[in-house]
Write an enzyme that holds these catalytic residues in place. Structure first.
Site, PDB file in Angstrom:
ATOM      1  N   LYS A   1       0.836  -1.221   0.000  1.00  0.00           N
ATOM      2  CA  LYS A   1       0.000   0.000   0.000  1.00  0.00           C
ATOM      3  C   LYS A   1       0.861   1.257   0.000  1.00  0.00           C
ATOM      4  O   LYS A   1       0.659   2.158  -0.811  1.00  0.00           O
ATOM      5  CB  LYS A   1      -0.905   0.000   1.229  1.00  0.00           C
ATOM      6  N   ASN A   2       1.813   1.322   0.914  1.00  0.00           N
ATOM      7  CA  ASN A   2       2.542   2.582   1.066  1.00  0.00           C
ATOM      8  C   ASN A   2       3.522   2.854  -0.074  1.00  0.00           C
ATOM      9  O   ASN A   2       4.021   3.964  -0.213  1.00  0.00           O
ATOM     10  CB  ASN A   2       3.213   2.662   2.443  1.00  0.00           C
TER      11      ASN A   2
ATOM     12  N   ARG B   1      -4.429  10.189   3.200  1.00  0.00           N
ATOM     13  CA  ARG B   1      -3.226  10.855   3.696  1.00  0.00           C
ATOM     14  C   ARG B   1      -2.267  11.099   2.528  1.00  0.00           C
ATOM     15  O   ARG B   1      -1.683  12.158   2.373  1.00  0.00           O
ATOM     16  CB  ARG B   1      -2.584   9.935   4.763  1.00  0.00           C
TER      17      ARG B   1
ATOM     18  N   CYS C   1      -5.867   8.195   8.005  1.00  0.00           N
ATOM     19  CA  CYS C   1      -5.912   7.720   9.391  1.00  0.00           C
ATOM     20  C   CYS C   1      -5.356   8.798  10.316  1.00  0.00           C
ATOM     21  O   CYS C   1      -4.168   9.102  10.293  1.00  0.00           O
ATOM     22  CB  CYS C   1      -5.087   6.441   9.546  1.00  0.00           C
TER      23      CYS C   1
ATOM     24  N   ARG D   1      -0.681  14.730  12.373  1.00  0.00           N
ATOM     25  CA  ARG D   1       0.410  14.293  11.490  1.00  0.00           C
ATOM     26  C   ARG D   1       0.851  15.491  10.654  1.00  0.00           C
ATOM     27  O   ARG D   1       0.350  15.708   9.556  1.00  0.00           O
ATOM     28  CB  ARG D   1      -0.058  13.114  10.634  1.00  0.00           C
TER      29      ARG D   1
ATOM     30  N   ILE E   1       2.889  18.200   8.258  1.00  0.00           N
ATOM     31  CA  ILE E   1       3.623  18.055   6.989  1.00  0.00           C
ATOM     32  C   ILE E   1       4.624  19.206   6.822  1.00  0.00           C
ATOM     33  O   ILE E   1       4.957  19.602   5.709  1.00  0.00           O
ATOM     34  CB  ILE E   1       2.673  17.935   5.767  1.00  0.00           C
TER      35      ILE E   1
ATOM     36  N   GLN F   1       7.771  19.256   7.218  1.00  0.00           N
ATOM     37  CA  GLN F   1       9.023  18.890   6.533  1.00  0.00           C
ATOM     38  C   GLN F   1       8.838  18.837   5.011  1.00  0.00           C
ATOM     39  O   GLN F   1       9.772  19.099   4.262  1.00  0.00           O
ATOM     40  CB  GLN F   1       9.554  17.544   7.049  1.00  0.00           C
TER      41      GLN F   1
ATOM     42  N   ASP G   1       3.724   0.691  12.008  1.00  0.00           N
ATOM     43  CA  ASP G   1       2.490   0.126  11.441  1.00  0.00           C
ATOM     44  C   ASP G   1       2.211  -1.293  11.942  1.00  0.00           C
ATOM     45  O   ASP G   1       1.110  -1.813  11.761  1.00  0.00           O
ATOM     46  CB  ASP G   1       2.559   0.121   9.901  1.00  0.00           C
TER      47      ASP G   1
ATOM     48  N   ARG H   1      -8.719  -0.127   3.604  1.00  0.00           N
ATOM     49  CA  ARG H   1      -7.759   0.813   2.997  1.00  0.00           C
ATOM     50  C   ARG H   1      -6.415   0.163   2.735  1.00  0.00           C
ATOM     51  O   ARG H   1      -5.669   0.622   1.871  1.00  0.00           O
ATOM     52  CB  ARG H   1      -7.494   1.989   3.945  1.00  0.00           C
TER      53      ARG H   1
HETATM   54  N1  EPU Z   1       6.590  14.228  10.809  1.00  0.00           N
HETATM   55  C1  EPU Z   1       6.758  15.560  11.098  1.00  0.00           C
HETATM   56  N2  EPU Z   1       6.705  16.453  10.066  1.00  0.00           N
HETATM   57  C2  EPU Z   1       6.501  16.097   8.787  1.00  0.00           C
HETATM   58  C3  EPU Z   1       6.325  14.730   8.488  1.00  0.00           C
HETATM   59  C4  EPU Z   1       6.371  13.825   9.523  1.00  0.00           C
HETATM   60  O1  EPU Z   1       6.945  15.930  12.257  1.00  0.00           O
HETATM   61  O2  EPU Z   1       6.468  16.960   7.917  1.00  0.00           O
HETATM   62  C5  EPU Z   1       6.667  13.229  11.883  1.00  0.00           C
HETATM   63  C6  EPU Z   1       5.370  12.467  12.064  1.00  0.00           C
HETATM   64  O3  EPU Z   1       4.499  13.148  12.945  1.00  0.00           O
HETATM   65  C7  EPU Z   1       5.867  11.169  12.639  1.00  0.00           C
HETATM   66  C8  EPU Z   1       7.201  10.958  11.917  1.00  0.00           C
HETATM   67  O4  EPU Z   1       7.598  12.232  11.461  1.00  0.00           O
HETATM   68  O5  EPU Z   1       6.116  11.285  13.999  1.00  0.00           O
HETATM   69  C9  EPU Z   1       7.168  10.007  10.744  1.00  0.00           C
HETATM   70  O6  EPU Z   1       6.149  10.393   9.834  1.00  0.00           O
HETATM   71  P1  EPU Z   1       6.215  10.078   8.277  1.00  0.00           P
HETATM   72  O7  EPU Z   1       6.215  11.343   7.520  1.00  0.00           O
HETATM   73  O8  EPU Z   1       7.320   9.098   8.028  1.00  0.00           O
HETATM   74  O9  EPU Z   1       4.848   9.363   8.038  1.00  0.00           O
HETATM   75  P2  EPU Z   1       3.971   9.469   6.749  1.00  0.00           P
HETATM   76  O10 EPU Z   1       4.833   9.565   5.539  1.00  0.00           O
HETATM   77  O11 EPU Z   1       2.898  10.475   6.894  1.00  0.00           O
HETATM   78  C10 EPU Z   1       3.962   6.927   6.219  1.00  0.00           C
HETATM   79  C11 EPU Z   1       2.896   5.898   6.072  1.00  0.00           C
HETATM   80  C12 EPU Z   1       2.350   5.520   7.427  1.00  0.00           C
HETATM   81  C13 EPU Z   1       3.475   5.045   8.327  1.00  0.00           C
HETATM   82  C14 EPU Z   1       4.569   6.113   8.390  1.00  0.00           C
HETATM   83  C15 EPU Z   1       5.783   5.664   9.174  1.00  0.00           C
HETATM   84  C16 EPU Z   1       1.929   6.545   3.966  1.00  0.00           C
HETATM   85  C17 EPU Z   1       0.805   7.191   3.278  1.00  0.00           C
HETATM   86  N3  EPU Z   1       1.830   6.453   5.270  1.00  0.00           N
HETATM   87  O12 EPU Z   1       3.302   8.056   6.793  1.00  0.00           O
HETATM   88  O13 EPU Z   1       1.463   4.440   7.191  1.00  0.00           O
HETATM   89  O14 EPU Z   1       2.963   4.826   9.621  1.00  0.00           O
HETATM   90  O15 EPU Z   1       5.005   6.447   7.061  1.00  0.00           O
HETATM   91  O16 EPU Z   1       6.344   4.524   8.604  1.00  0.00           O
HETATM   92  O17 EPU Z   1       2.880   6.108   3.356  1.00  0.00           O
HETATM   93  C18 EPU Z   1      -0.325   3.022   7.688  1.00  0.00           C
HETATM   94  O18 EPU Z   1       0.012   2.366   6.690  1.00  0.00           O
HETATM   95  O19 EPU Z   1      -1.199   2.633   8.499  1.00  0.00           O
HETATM   96  C19 EPU Z   1       0.312   4.305   7.912  1.00  0.00           C
HETATM   97  C20 EPU Z   1      -0.173   5.206   8.776  1.00  0.00           C
END
Ligand code: EPU
Length: 417
Positions: free
Chosen positions: A22-23, A92, A116, A121, A123, A125, A304, A396
């Site tokens: 998925k991711n 997301r 989710c 969460r 963004i 960065q 996850d 999902r």
């Molecule tokens: N973070 C920040 N600022 C940012 C981005 C992230 O502070 O701009 C923090 C987040 O709050 C978190 C950490 O950095 O504490 C990691 O977040 P990351 O950006 O890696 O997560 P994501 O890209 O939003 C993806 C997966 C998630 C998975 C995470 C971690 C997708 C769409 N989602 O999320 O998947 O938990 O990486 O591996 O790819 C799931 O599959 O259930 C799921 C939530």
């Protein structure tokens, strides 16, 4: 609206074949925006997030066709269209359209992503990366407007090794003038998969899978064919379910290296794990040790898998500690597991889990992985039927869950709720 009904207590037996990740898929689909001819993805998971993403691409003007696990995306007719609302709010990963549209058109207007929401969460960065590349980012009534006259390569240090920010910056930087380096980049296998597709499309990317990624911008990218990597989180969930039901299951079409952190923890509990080239066999035991688990960024134990792991740890003898250092409050599954008789308390970013049997209950999936935790828990409860509502969260990310569990001998079905 449907609910999932599970009468547990049967050890899972047989073989389950894991679909594409998925991711990865939900980043590979928007990557196609950057191409100027058809992108074909195969081994695509059959999940609702993929279906919604395909519809979003169609709304943007791409021609999309799907057959079995293959999708063809012809992005030649794509237009730079603002998407402040609608389907982008359901996902997301719609944030990937920011980087992809910015790379292709020099601008993007995308509503804040949904998906989710187990905790805030941010963004920031992603935005920091776009700004470093020369974009101006403004918030217009809940949608982000991102615009650059000319994207220019830059050195970007991520404060957190974010999967989403790393991929989004790779998208925009692929079409920037000059060289971009991402320091403290995320190293998850999905990053490597996306970089592999982008490279086949003509991008020049080095170092994906390490903490420093170097991207040399190109002026044109073309279509290609790509096979999505297999889903390590789905695979891990079946490994956990096999252990929890004391079953014997071959999990096929996996990359065992991607599952090393889970494999190590299962072995520490006393589960027998046999690794083959592209599959893993799990042989459950009657008694498990309590252990401590820390969820970290890759190659650490995946956040996850933290929720389903909580359910497995209720099967251990004694007290286990499970801490999440990626999402410190991702514990929406805990109150539901407590309804099922679990003895778990959350202290800060740690769940303290006392082993003990569970009972059936009516429970609610608060998010995708919280739902997976409830499925694992329900599979351990003999005779009684557990009802899990909000099954759309589980849909999902789990390809053909009911079919797969049924093949493994579980008694599981859907009902209207
Ligand atoms: N973070 C920040 N600022 C940012 C981005 C992230 O502070 O701009 C923090 C987040 O709050 C978190 C950490 O950095 O504490 C990691 O977040 P990351 O950006 O890696 O997560 P994501 O890209 O939003 C993806 C997966 C998630 C998975 C995470 C971690 C997708 C769409 N989602 O999320 O998947 O938990 O990486 O591996 O790819 C799931 O599959 O259930 C799921 C939530």
């Amino acid at each position: 609206m449907e609910k999932l009904m599970i009468r547990g207590g049967k050890p899972l037996h047989g073989t389950v074949t894991i679909s594409g990740a998925k991711n990865s898929a939900i980043a590979l689909l928007p990557a196609a925006v950057l191409a100027e001819s058809e992108v074909i993805l195969d081994n695509l998971p059959c999940i609702s997030d993929v279906a919604i993403y395909a519809e979003i691409l169609e709304e943007l003007g791409a021609v999309v066709s799907r057959k079995d696990d293959e999708i063809r995306i012809n992005p030649t007719g794509l237009i730079s269209k603002p998407m402040p609302n609608g389907k982008v709010k359901k996902l997301r990963a719609s944030y990937y359209l920011m980087g992809a549209m910015l790379g292709r058109f020099g601008e993007a207007t995308i509503g804040m992503p949904g998906g989710c929401n187990f905790e805030p969460r941010p963004i920031d960065q992603h935005i920091k990366g776009f700004e470093a590349l020369g974009a101006v980012v403004t918030n217009e009534q809940g949608a982000l407007h991102i615009k650059a006259e000319q994207l220019r390569g830059a050195k970007i240090y991520l404060d957190v090794a974010s999967v989403g920010a790393t991929i989004n910056i790779m998208f925009a930087a692929s079409r920037a003038l000059g060289v971009t380096t991402i320091e403290n980049a995320a190293k998850e296998p999905e990053i490597v998969d996306v970089a592999t597709l982008l490279t086949a499309m003509g991008a020049k990317i080095k170092g994906a899978g390490t903490e420093t990624i170097r991207i040399e911008g190109v002026t044109q990218m073309k279509g290609c064919r790509h096979t999505v990597i297999s889903d390590r989180i789905q695979a891990g969930t079946y490994m956990i379910a096999a252990a929890a039901t004391r079953g014997n299951v071959l999990i096929d079409n996996v990359i065992p290296k991607h599952l090393e952190a889970l494999t190590a923890k299962l072995e520490e509990m006393g589960v027998e794990v046999i690794e083959y080239d592209e599959s893993i066999r799990i042989i459950g035991k009657s008694e498990y040790n309590a252990i401590d688990v820390k969820a970290l960024v890759y190659p650490g134990f995946p956040t996850d898998m933290q929720s389903p792991m909580t359910s497995l740890l209720t099967c251990a003898v004694g007290t286990s500690l499970l801490s999440d250092y990626v999402y410190g409050t991702r514990f929406k599954h805990v109150p539901e597991l407590v309804l099922m008789g679990a003895n778990i308390r959350v202290e800060g970013r740690t769940a303290v889990i006392e082993g003990g049997p569970l009972r059936a209950a009516k429970v609610e999936a608060a998010d995708l992985r919280a739902g997976a935790a409830l499925v694992v828990a329900a599979l351990t409860v003999p005779n009684e039927v557990t009802e899990i509502t909000n099954v759309e969260y589980i849909d999902r990310g789990y390809d053909r869950l009911v079919e797969n569990l049924s093949i493994l001998g579980a008694e599981v079905w859907r009902e209207d709720s």
